[in-house]
Scaffold this motif. Structure first.
Motif, PDB file in Angstrom:
ATOM      1  N   TYR A   7      39.587  47.052  50.188  1.00 12.90           N
ATOM      2  CA  TYR A   7      39.293  47.872  49.014  1.00 12.90           C
ATOM      3  C   TYR A   7      39.948  47.271  47.792  1.00 12.90           C
ATOM      4  CZ  TYR A   7      44.006  49.526  49.980  1.00 12.90           C
ATOM      5  OH  TYR A   7      45.355  49.578  50.214  1.00 12.90           O
ATOM      6  N   GLU A  10      41.775  50.236  40.977  1.00 13.80           N
ATOM      7  CA  GLU A  10      42.093  49.993  39.573  1.00 13.80           C
ATOM      8  C   GLU A  10      43.308  50.843  39.265  1.00 13.80           C
ATOM      9  OE1 GLU A  10      39.997  49.610  35.269  1.00 13.80           O
ATOM     10  OE2 GLU A  10      39.293  51.237  36.562  1.00 13.80           O
ATOM     11  N   TYR A  16      44.037  45.246  38.888  1.00 11.48           N
ATOM     12  CA  TYR A  16      43.412  45.484  40.185  1.00 11.48           C
ATOM     13  C   TYR A  16      44.396  45.214  41.309  1.00 11.48           C
ATOM     14  CZ  TYR A  16      38.930  45.207  37.698  1.00 11.48           C
ATOM     15  OH  TYR A  16      37.869  45.400  36.841  1.00 11.48           O
ATOM     16  N   ARG A  47      42.703  54.322  41.323  1.00 13.10           N
ATOM     17  CA  ARG A  47      41.426  54.843  41.831  1.00 13.10           C
ATOM     18  C   ARG A  47      40.687  53.713  42.534  1.00 13.10           C
ATOM     19  NH1 ARG A  47      36.683  54.262  38.493  1.00 13.10           N
ATOM     20  NH2 ARG A  47      37.148  52.896  36.749  1.00 13.10           N
ATOM     21  N   ARG A  48      40.015  54.079  43.611  1.00 10.93           N
ATOM     22  CA  ARG A  48      39.263  53.093  44.383  1.00 10.93           C
ATOM     23  C   ARG A  48      37.972  52.780  43.642  1.00 10.93           C
ATOM     24  NH1 ARG A  48      38.694  55.529  49.593  1.00 10.93           N
ATOM     25  NH2 ARG A  48      36.757  56.462  48.882  1.00 10.93           N
ATOM     26  N   ILE A  49      37.733  51.482  43.402  1.00 15.85           N
ATOM     27  CA  ILE A  49      36.535  51.083  42.674  1.00 15.85           C
ATOM     28  C   ILE A  49      35.621  50.186  43.504  1.00 15.85           C
ATOM     29  CG2 ILE A  49      37.518  51.388  40.380  1.00 15.85           C
ATOM     30  CD1 ILE A  49      38.024  48.360  40.304  1.00 15.85           C
ATOM     31  N   TYR A  50      36.096  49.764  44.685  1.00 12.18           N
ATOM     32  CA  TYR A  50      35.282  48.895  45.528  1.00 12.18           C
ATOM     33  C   TYR A  50      35.770  48.997  46.963  1.00 12.18           C
ATOM     34  CZ  TYR A  50      33.048  44.762  47.429  1.00 12.18           C
ATOM     35  OH  TYR A  50      32.284  43.913  48.206  1.00 12.18           O
ATOM     36  N   GLU A  76      35.326  41.405  39.003  1.00  8.99           N
ATOM     37  CA  GLU A  76      34.461  42.317  38.250  1.00  8.99           C
ATOM     38  C   GLU A  76      33.009  42.160  38.673  1.00  8.99           C
ATOM     39  OE1 GLU A  76      35.583  41.340  34.239  1.00  8.99           O
ATOM     40  OE2 GLU A  76      37.321  42.674  34.305  1.00  8.99           O
ATOM     41  N   ILE A  79      32.644  43.871  42.066  1.00 10.85           N
ATOM     42  CA  ILE A  79      32.631  45.315  41.885  1.00 10.85           C
ATOM     43  C   ILE A  79      31.270  45.794  41.413  1.00 10.85           C
ATOM     44  CG2 ILE A  79      33.613  47.195  40.486  1.00 10.85           C
ATOM     45  CD1 ILE A  79      36.294  45.459  40.606  1.00 10.85           C
ATOM     46  N   LYS A  80      30.613  44.977  40.584  1.00 15.02           N
ATOM     47  CA  LYS A  80      29.273  45.331  40.069  1.00 15.02           C
ATOM     48  C   LYS A  80      28.170  45.076  41.083  1.00 15.02           C
ATOM     49  CE  LYS A  80      30.423  44.672  35.243  1.00 15.02           C
ATOM     50  NZ  LYS A  80      30.309  43.818  34.071  1.00 15.02           N
TER      51      LYS A  80
END
Length: 84
Positions: A7, A10, A16, A47-50, A76, A79-80
Motif C-alpha cells: 500500500y 499519503e 508518501y 490516508r491510504r491512496i493505493y 504518482e 496511483i493514477k
C-alpha cells in the motif's frame, strides 16, 4: 491462505509511505494511532491512496521494494492507474 498487500499512504505533509500488510484496515488504524512505522509517526494523519493484492508474501515484499525505488513522479503515475 492469508492475503498479502502493498500500500501507499499519503502523509499529512504530502509525502508518501509504502508498506506491506495482510490486513489493510487494521494497518491503517495502527499508523493513525502513531504506533505504525517510525516514518509516519510525526506525519499524521495518513490516508491510504493505493493498494495492490499479491498472491504470496514473497511477491508482496518484492513489489514493495520495487515501489520504494520509484521516483515520486513514477509513484504518482502508479496511483493514477499506470502500472510501473
Amino acid at each position: 491462505m492469508a492475503e498479502h498487500f502493498i500500500y501507499i499512504l499519503e502523509c499529512a505533509d504530502g509525502t508518501y509511505y509504502t508498506g506491506y500488510t495482510t490486513d489493510l484496515d487494521k494497518r491503517l488504524a495502527v499508523h493513525n494511532t502513531g504506533r505504525g512505522a517510525k516514518y509516519t509517526r510525526n506525519r499524521l494523519p495518513v490516508r491510504r491512496i493505493y493498494e495492490e493484492r499479491l498472491s504470496t508474501k514473497r511477491e508482496a515484499m518484492q513489489r514493495e521494494y520495487a515501489i520504494k525505488q520509484l521516483t515520486r513522479k513514477q509513484k504518482e503515475r502508479l496511483i493514477k492507474g499506470v502500472r510501473v
